[in-house]
Design a protein around this motif. Structure first.
Motif, short mmCIF file in Angstrom:
data_model
loop_
_atom_site.label_atom_id
_atom_site.label_comp_id
_atom_site.label_asym_id
_atom_site.label_seq_id
_atom_site.Cartn_x
_atom_site.Cartn_y
_atom_site.Cartn_z
N ALA A 1 0.71 -1.12 0.03
CA ALA A 1 -0.07 -0.07 -0.09
C ALA A 1 0.85 1.12 -0.01
N SER A 2 1.81 1.18 0.75
CA SER A 2 2.93 2.42 0.84
C SER A 2 3.70 2.52 -0.29
N TYR A 3 4.01 1.44 -1.19
CA TYR A 3 4.61 1.78 -2.39
C TYR A 3 3.72 2.26 -3.52
N ARG A 4 2.34 1.81 -3.65
CA ARG A 4 1.17 2.53 -4.40
C ARG A 4 1.05 3.82 -4.29
N ALA A 5 0.99 4.32 -2.89
CA ALA A 5 0.66 5.74 -2.52
C ALA A 5 2.03 6.43 -2.97
N LEU A 6 3.10 5.94 -3.26
CA LEU A 6 4.35 6.51 -3.68
C LEU A 6 4.24 6.66 -5.07
N LYS A 7 3.85 5.47 -5.79
CA LYS A 7 3.60 5.38 -7.13
C LYS A 7 2.80 6.64 -7.69
N ALA A 8 1.77 6.83 -7.04
CA ALA A 8 0.79 7.87 -7.11
C ALA A 8 1.42 9.35 -7.08
N VAL A 9 2.46 9.55 -6.27
CA VAL A 9 2.93 10.76 -6.53
C VAL A 9 3.99 10.90 -7.62
N PHE A 10 4.68 9.90 -7.92
CA PHE A 10 5.69 10.10 -9.11
C PHE A 10 4.65 10.18 -10.54
N SER A 11 3.33 9.53 -10.46
CA SER A 11 2.46 9.88 -11.33
C SER A 11 2.09 11.30 -11.82
N ILE A 12 2.38 12.14 -10.56
CA ILE A 12 1.84 13.34 -10.75
C ILE A 12 2.96 14.52 -11.02
N SER A 13 4.25 13.78 -10.62
CA SER A 13 5.51 14.45 -10.79
C SER A 13 5.63 15.27 -12.38
N THR A 14 5.33 14.59 -13.23
CA THR A 14 5.60 14.97 -14.54
C THR A 14 4.48 16.11 -14.83
N CYS A 15 3.36 15.98 -14.29
CA CYS A 15 2.16 17.02 -14.32
C CYS A 15 2.76 18.39 -13.59
N ALA A 16 3.12 18.25 -12.60
CA ALA A 16 3.46 19.09 -11.64
C ALA A 16 4.75 20.05 -12.23
N GLY A 17 5.70 19.28 -13.02
CA GLY A 17 6.68 20.05 -13.41
C GLY A 17 6.45 20.55 -14.79
N GLN A 18 5.60 20.02 -15.58
CA GLN A 18 5.30 20.92 -16.69
C GLN A 18 4.54 22.14 -16.48
N LEU A 19 3.65 22.13 -15.38
CA LEU A 19 2.91 23.30 -15.09
C LEU A 19 3.69 24.30 -14.18
#
Length: 190
Positions: free
Chosen positions: A139-157
Motif C-alpha cells: 500500500a505504501s509503495y502504491r501511494a508513492l507511485k501515485a506521487v510519481f505519476s503527478i510529478s510530470t504534471c507538476a513539473g510541466q505546469l
C-alpha cells in the motif's frame, strides 16, 4: 544560462524526489494495526521526516472526528479513501482545463496531467486493496507511485503564469495526501 524544458522540469521536482527517498526510512517505533488513534499517535507519525509538511498532516487528520473513532489500520484505509476522492476531483479539474483552455501551449501539459491522474488513481485503488488486505508495504509503495505519476504534471505546469493558481496548489495537496498515506502505511509495515 538557458535550461531546456526537461532540465527545468527535473529541477522543479528534484526536491520532491529527495524528500520522497527519505520515505523508506522506517519509523523508530513500531506500530500495530490495532493501536487506537490518538492525537499523540497522529503527531508522532506526522513528525516522520518523509512528511515534509507536518502541519498539513496533523490538521488534515485531526479535522475529521472519524480519525479518532478508529484504530491505525482503519486510519490508513480512511487516508487512502480520502486521497482517492481528492484524486478524482483533480482528474475532473484537469479534464476541464484540457478541454477548455484557450492557450495551445497548455493542451499537452493538461493532457499529461489527465494521464498522470488516471495512473495515480489506479495506484491509489491498488493501495486501497493492499491496505484492506493488511499488505501495508505494498500500500505504501502504491501511494508513492501515485506521487510519481503527478510529478510530470507538476513539473510541466511549474512556473507558468497562465495556469490558474489553484492548479499547482491542488497538485501539491494531492502529493501531500499521498505522502501521508505512504508514511502511515509504512508505519504499519515495520
Amino acid at each position: 544560462m538557458a535550461f531546456s524544458c526537461a532540465t527545468r522540469n527535473l529541477f522543479s521536482i528534484l526536491p520532491l524526489l529527495v524528500v520522497l527517498s527519505i520515505t523508506f526510512t522506517p519509523l523508530a517505533k513500531s506500530f500495530a494495526p490495532s493501536d487506537k488513534v490518538t492525537k499523540q499517535l497522529v503527531d508522532q507519525i506526522c513528525s516522520d521526516s518523509a512528511v515534509y509538511h507536518k502541519n498539513f498532516c496533523v490538521d488534515w487528520l485531526t479535522f475529521d472526528p472519524e480519525t479518532f473513532k478508529t484504530d491505525l489500520s482503519g486510519l490508513v484505509e480512511l487516508v487512502i479513501v480520502r486521497t482517492h476522492l481528492f484524486a478524482y476531483k483533480n482528474l475532473g479539474m484537469m479534464k476541464d482545463l484540457a478541454r477548455t483552455t484557450a492557450d495551445p501551449t497548455l493542451k499537452a501539459p493538461y493532457g499529461n496531467c489527465v494521464t498522470g491522474y488516471e495512473t495515480a488513481i489506479q495506484a491509489i485503488v491498488e493501495a486501497e486493496g493492499f491496505a484492506t488486505s493488511k499488505s501495508y508495504l505494498l500500500a505504501s509503495y502504491r501511494a508513492l507511485k501515485a506521487v510519481f505519476s503527478i510529478s510530470t504534471c507538476a513539473g510541466q505546469l511549474d512556473g507558468r503564469t497562465n495556469v490558474p493558481a489553484y492548479v499547482p496548489q491542488r497538485n501539491l495537496l494531492f502529493v501531500r495526501m499521498c505522502t501521508v498515506a505512504n508514511v502511515f502505511s509504512s508505519a504499519l509495515a515495520n
